[in-house]
Write a protein that holds these residues in place. Structure first.
Motif, PDB file in Angstrom:
ATOM      1  N   TYR A 195      -3.220   0.602  -3.999  1.00 49.34           N
ATOM      2  CA  TYR A 195      -2.280  -1.264  -3.236  1.00 49.34           C
ATOM      3  C   TYR A 195      -1.991  -2.042  -4.276  1.00 49.34           C
ATOM      4  CZ  TYR A 195      -7.885  -1.512  -4.142  1.00 49.34           C
ATOM      5  OH  TYR A 195      -8.628  -1.790  -5.023  1.00 49.34           O
ATOM      6  N   PHE A 211      -4.510   7.294  -2.164  1.00 52.38           N
ATOM      7  CA  PHE A 211      -4.457   5.896  -1.474  1.00 52.38           C
ATOM      8  C   PHE A 211      -4.426   4.493  -2.457  1.00 52.38           C
ATOM      9  CE2 PHE A 211      -4.701   1.692   0.326  1.00 52.38           C
ATOM     10  CZ  PHE A 211      -3.695   1.486   1.429  1.00 52.38           C
ATOM     11  N   ASP A 261      -4.376  13.915  -3.885  1.00 49.55           N
ATOM     12  CA  ASP A 261      -3.658  12.860  -2.961  1.00 49.55           C
ATOM     13  C   ASP A 261      -4.556  11.430  -3.435  1.00 49.55           C
ATOM     14  OD1 ASP A 261      -5.695  14.500  -1.266  1.00 49.55           O
ATOM     15  OD2 ASP A 261      -5.657  12.998  -0.041  1.00 49.55           O
ATOM     16  N   GLY A 270       0.455  -0.871   0.056  1.00 52.25           N
ATOM     17  CA  GLY A 270       0.223  -0.259  -0.325  1.00 52.25           C
ATOM     18  C   GLY A 270       0.967   0.498   0.451  1.00 52.25           C
ATOM     19  N   ARG A 271       0.500   2.594  -0.221  1.00 52.71           N
ATOM     20  CA  ARG A 271       0.957   3.664  -0.551  1.00 52.71           C
ATOM     21  C   ARG A 271      -0.455   4.792  -0.299  1.00 52.71           C
ATOM     22  NH1 ARG A 271       5.993   5.240  -2.523  1.00 52.71           N
ATOM     23  NH2 ARG A 271       6.349   7.645  -3.495  1.00 52.71           N
ATOM     24  N   TYR A 272       0.011   5.930   0.200  1.00 53.77           N
ATOM     25  CA  TYR A 272      -0.058   6.929  -0.331  1.00 53.77           C
ATOM     26  C   TYR A 272       0.130   8.273  -0.669  1.00 53.77           C
ATOM     27  CZ  TYR A 272      -2.614  10.846   1.877  1.00 53.77           C
ATOM     28  OH  TYR A 272      -3.625  12.621   1.890  1.00 53.77           O
TER      29      TYR A 272
END
Length: 514
Positions: free
Chosen positions: A171, A169, A167, A154-156
């Motif tokens: 995954y 999120f 922005d 996962g990455r934000y």
């Protein structure tokens, strides 16, 4: 912890024709204004147009334009990992993570005269801007069984630019199953996010003079003529382009499924199916496609007779972007980058590798092939899908691409010959042609090939020297006889860069070996 900084600065110059000086040389002094048309009056000598310039005459109307572009990128990152986070039946689960902060900026710094109507047929755009970003990401790999492993990530990301924020999120997950020692079955699913490039956002307004086919007048006034013979097949246009500070981020979802088969230690082959669904992709609007779309919308049908919804978002937008004079002639067109509503593609990737050990060194052979099953495009929500492989779609993409390489390694030396093959592309006349298996070959530019050669010498574990030659055989782009203007080839896939040479010395002063 790591910090990276990169900076680019350059001085770029080339000759441009000064409009006022050229007009004076070819037209002479202005004698007044015509009352009926409003155009200036000159007593120009027509013979001047057909007389080659001397070097001195060229120098008298030319001036070098000078640019000083620069860009910068900084990233501060903290990474951490634990390869023994917790135990599973088949072993330990591993985790890796990263937190990073970044800053990017660019400034074209063009010649100030280039952003005015000073040079002939050209008014360039300025562009400068910056953005900040931060991100946090983590990945977990879990060996569930001896033959089965699962990975999740996962990455934000958060970007701030031009008073806006973007922005997301994202995954991904992947699974690998090895039913046999020689066979690996794998599949993955993931989402992705990408902020628009800086110049797409911050580019200023600029004009250039270009040409295009007036599909509307060709189809309504000369419907029985081929487009190449139409009186309006090469109309002059003033194209105005600017950035778009309202651009949003690109997003996508993708999934893959395939396998790797390795019957021997020195040989493997893999086949993977891919399916990608991109939304809000950033693309520059195409002049030719807008002209085609305007004709379809004003007529109410495309070139094949299929009905077109005049009230669709794309039709409303295309008609508004094209400026015509009172007599109906094309005058100008406005383009800028936009978020494409949706683009979908699917296909198959094939790859193979083989290593052969001999007394004179190791030889490595590899090959890759991509076949695209479909590629669909939708400019705005509510528009019908466009098949980009349809010969009159306004797009030019190959259905297949391939590459192959052979390398020789011995001691400190490595030599590699690499070749790329680009599948056939529709030619400039393809909009007016419905291609079938027998009669349609004239609508295509055949497959093209390019080769690169590189060699590397490793002095030790920390230093190596490489030499590379790109476009080894100095091949120029394939000429398209139907292309209406210079450079007579498809600039979206080819350029005129000939054989090029590169030398690189790499050394590491600390840490592990290269």
């Amino acid at each position: 912890a790591s910090f990276s900084h990169s900076q680019y600065e350059a001085t770029i110059s080339w000759p441009q024709i000064v409009a006022a000086l050229a007009n004076n040389l070819y037209l002479g002094p202005q004698l007044g204004i015509d009352e009926d048309s409003g155009y200036p009056i000159f007593n120009a000598d027509p013979g001047r147009l057909f007389t080659p310039l001397t070097r001195a005459e060229y120098d008298s109307i030319a001036q070098r334009t000078v640019y000083h572009p620069q860009s910068q990128s900084d990233t501060l990152a903290f990474t951490f990992s634990n390869l023994d986070l917790f135990q599973l039946p088949a072993g330990a689960a591993g985790f890796a993570g990263v937190v990073e902060y970044g800053y990017q900026s660019y400034d074209l710094k063009p010649d100030p005269l280039a952003t005015q109507y000073y040079y002939y047929s050209w008014k360039d755009s300025d562009g400068s801007g910056s953005r900040n970003r931060w991100a946090a990401a983590g990945e977990l790999r879990m060996p569930l069984l001896d033959s089965l492993s699962l990975s999740v990530a996962g990455r934000y990301d958060d970007y701030r630019f031009a008073g806006n924020s973007a922005d997301k999120f994202t995954y991904s997950a992947g699974i690998e199953w090895r039913p046999l020692e020689s066979l690996l079955v794998r599949s993955s699913y993931g989402t992705a996010f990408r902020a628009p490039d800086l110049h797409y956002v911050y580019s200023g307004v600029g004009n250039d003079e270009t040409g295009g086919t007036d599909y509307y007048r060709c189809r309504t006034e000369e419907p029985d003529e081929d487009l190449t013979d139409c009186s309006y097949s090469d109309e002059g246009l003033i194209r105005t382009r600017s950035g778009n500070r309202a651009l949003g981020p690109e997003t996508s979802t993708s999934w893959t499924a395939g396998f790797v088969f390795s019957p021997r230690e020195n040989f493997d082959v893999s086949i993977d199916y891919f399916n990608i669904d991109m939304r809000n992709q950033v693309q520059d609007l195409s002049t030719d496609r807008l002209l085609q779309l305007e004709a379809n919308c004003r007529i109410g049908s495309d070139v094949n007779g299929n009905p077109v919804d005049v009230s669709s978002p794309s039709c409303i937008d295309a008609i508004a972007r094209i400026n015509r004079l009172a007599n109906g002639n094309l005058y100008g067109i406005t383009v800028n980058p936009v978020n494409v509503a949706r683009e979908r593609t699917s296909g198959v990737d094939l790859s193979a590798h083989y290593r052969l050990a001999t007394g004179i060194g190791d030889f490595r052979f590899s090959g890759n092939y991509t076949w695209t099953r479909e590629h669909l495009f939708q400019q705005y929500t509510g528009d019908a899908d466009v098949d980009e492989f349809q010969v009159n779609s306004g797009f030019d993409i190959p259905r297949n691409k391939a590459s192959a390489s052979v390398s020789w390694e011995k001691n400190a030396w490595t030599v590699t010959l690499h070749g790329d093959r680009l599948g056939r592309l529709p030619n400039s006349d393809s909009y007016d042609q419905i291609v079938d298996t027998e009669a349609g070959e004239e609508a295509w530019i055949g497959a093209t090939y390019r080769y690169n050669l590189s060699t590397e010498y490793r002095f030790n574990e920390r230093m190596r020297l490489s030499f590379a030659v790109t476009n080894l055989f100095d091949k120029m782009p394939p000429k398209d006889p139907s292309y209406p203007s210079s450079p007579y080839y498809d600039g979206s896939w080819f350029d005129s860069m000939g054989r090029s040479y590169y030398v690189q010395l790499t050394t590491r002063f600390g840490g592990g070996p290269l």
